[in-house]
Motif scaffolding. Structure first.
Motif, PDB file in Angstrom:
ATOM      1  N   LEU A   1      -3.253 -36.669  66.147  1.00  0.00           N
ATOM      2  CA  LEU A   1      -2.777 -35.442  65.797  1.00  0.00           C
ATOM      3  C   LEU A   1      -3.993 -35.040  67.525  1.00  0.00           C
ATOM      4  CD1 LEU A   1      -4.477 -33.520  62.602  1.00  0.00           C
ATOM      5  CD2 LEU A   1      -1.985 -33.348  64.030  1.00  0.00           C
TER       6      LEU A   1
ATOM      7  N   GLU B   1     -10.079 -29.005  66.277  1.00  0.00           N
ATOM      8  CA  GLU B   1      -9.155 -28.658  65.981  1.00  0.00           C
ATOM      9  C   GLU B   1      -8.806 -29.045  65.273  1.00  0.00           C
ATOM     10  OE1 GLU B   1      -6.216 -25.774  69.647  1.00  0.00           O
ATOM     11  OE2 GLU B   1      -6.718 -28.151  69.365  1.00  0.00           O
ATOM     12  N   VAL B   2      -8.918 -30.345  64.296  1.00  0.00           N
ATOM     13  CA  VAL B   2      -8.506 -31.515  64.165  1.00  0.00           C
ATOM     14  C   VAL B   2      -9.614 -31.447  62.610  1.00  0.00           C
ATOM     15  CG1 VAL B   2      -7.892 -33.592  63.606  1.00  0.00           C
ATOM     16  CG2 VAL B   2      -6.759 -32.434  65.272  1.00  0.00           C
TER      17      VAL B   2
ATOM     18  N   SER C   1     -10.392 -30.933  57.528  1.00  0.00           N
ATOM     19  CA  SER C   1     -11.630 -30.495  56.939  1.00  0.00           C
ATOM     20  C   SER C   1     -12.070 -31.842  56.958  1.00  0.00           C
ATOM     21  CB  SER C   1     -12.008 -30.083  55.499  1.00  0.00           C
ATOM     22  OG  SER C   1     -10.853 -28.998  54.981  1.00  0.00           O
TER      23      SER C   1
ATOM     24  N   GLU D   1     -10.789 -28.776  61.809  1.00  0.00           N
ATOM     25  CA  GLU D   1     -10.573 -27.760  60.581  1.00  0.00           C
ATOM     26  C   GLU D   1      -9.014 -28.168  60.117  1.00  0.00           C
ATOM     27  OE1 GLU D   1     -10.214 -24.881  63.910  1.00  0.00           O
ATOM     28  OE2 GLU D   1     -12.377 -24.430  64.008  1.00  0.00           O
ATOM     29  N   VAL D   2      -8.010 -28.651  60.078  1.00  0.00           N
ATOM     30  CA  VAL D   2      -7.475 -28.952  59.672  1.00  0.00           C
ATOM     31  C   VAL D   2      -7.457 -30.068  59.011  1.00  0.00           C
ATOM     32  CG1 VAL D   2      -4.549 -29.728  60.062  1.00  0.00           C
ATOM     33  CG2 VAL D   2      -5.443 -28.508  61.670  1.00  0.00           C
TER      34      VAL D   2
ATOM     35  N   LYS E   1      -4.660 -32.288  70.329  1.00  0.00           N
ATOM     36  CA  LYS E   1      -5.915 -31.525  69.641  1.00  0.00           C
ATOM     37  C   LYS E   1      -7.528 -31.846  69.804  1.00  0.00           C
ATOM     38  CE  LYS E   1      -1.767 -29.977  66.204  1.00  0.00           C
ATOM     39  NZ  LYS E   1      -2.353 -28.828  66.721  1.00  0.00           N
TER      40      LYS E   1
END
Length: 199
Positions: free
Chosen positions: A142, A152-153, A158, A155-156, A148
């Motif tokens: 990612l 961003e990572v 958690s 949030e994806v 990313k």
């Protein structure tokens, strides 16, 4: 000069692992460090990667930094060391390709061998990535391949940005060890080709 932009409170906050202090130090140090790295390696892409890995490496061991150190000098020393390591790696890689180029007079054979090495190097990297633990492999893909951001990572998946940073440091360490090991195998392959031609 750059040390003057970082007071004792910010330095101690960085050592404690406070993200805001990290961001402050990144803004203060990244530009002069990048210039120094670029001066050494002469390649903007490599300079970007070294700078990124430099901050990851130091951030991953922030609690081991001597609070009385000149922090900018500490970063600069690490930048010099990582740049020199990259130059040595580049020299080793070039030596492999040069050896292939000298291993025969037939241009078509040389071309085939160079293509083989290029594919081999890519396969080595893919193999190294696949051997990472699942979460670490996903974070690496990612961040490093898809580009990313930590946010961003985070949030994806958690997970915290600190966890992402630590996992990337461990991933890069594993990949370097894997590739270095297989570089030796590539060199042995080149030597084997040379011995075949001498028969």
């Amino acid at each position: 000069m750059y040390k003057d932009t970082i007071n004792s409170a910010i330095q101690h906050a960085f050592i404690r692992g406070e993200r805001q202090a990290f961001e402050h130090i990144y803004r203060a140090f990244s530009r002069p460090l990048y210039r120094r790295i670029l001066y050494l390696v002469k390649d903007p892409d490599e300079a970007d990667e070294i700078l990124h890995n430099l901050f990851l490496k130091i951030w991953s061991s922030h609690d081991q930094i001597d609070p009385d150190k000149n922090l900018f000098a500490y970063f600069m020393q690490a930048a010099n060391s990582m740049s020199i390591d990259q130059l040595r790696k580049n020299i080793r890689t070039q030596a492999i390709h040069d050896k292939i180029g000298r291993s025969g007079d037939d241009d078509s054979i040389c071309s085939v061998e160079e293509n083989y090495i290029s594919k081999e190097e890519w396969q080595i990297l893919e193999s190294a990535i696949e051997q990472l633990p699942p979460q670490r492999r996903l974070i690496f893909r990612l961040c490093k391949i898809e580009g990313k951001s930590y946010k961003e990572v985070s949030e994806v998946l958690s997970i915290s940005t600190a966890t992402i940073s630590n996992q990337l440091v461990l991933a890069m360490k594993s990949l370097r060890q894997f590739v270095i090991q297989h570089q030796k195998e590539i060199m042995l392959y080149c030597l084997f080709l040379e011995q075949l031609r001498q028969r």
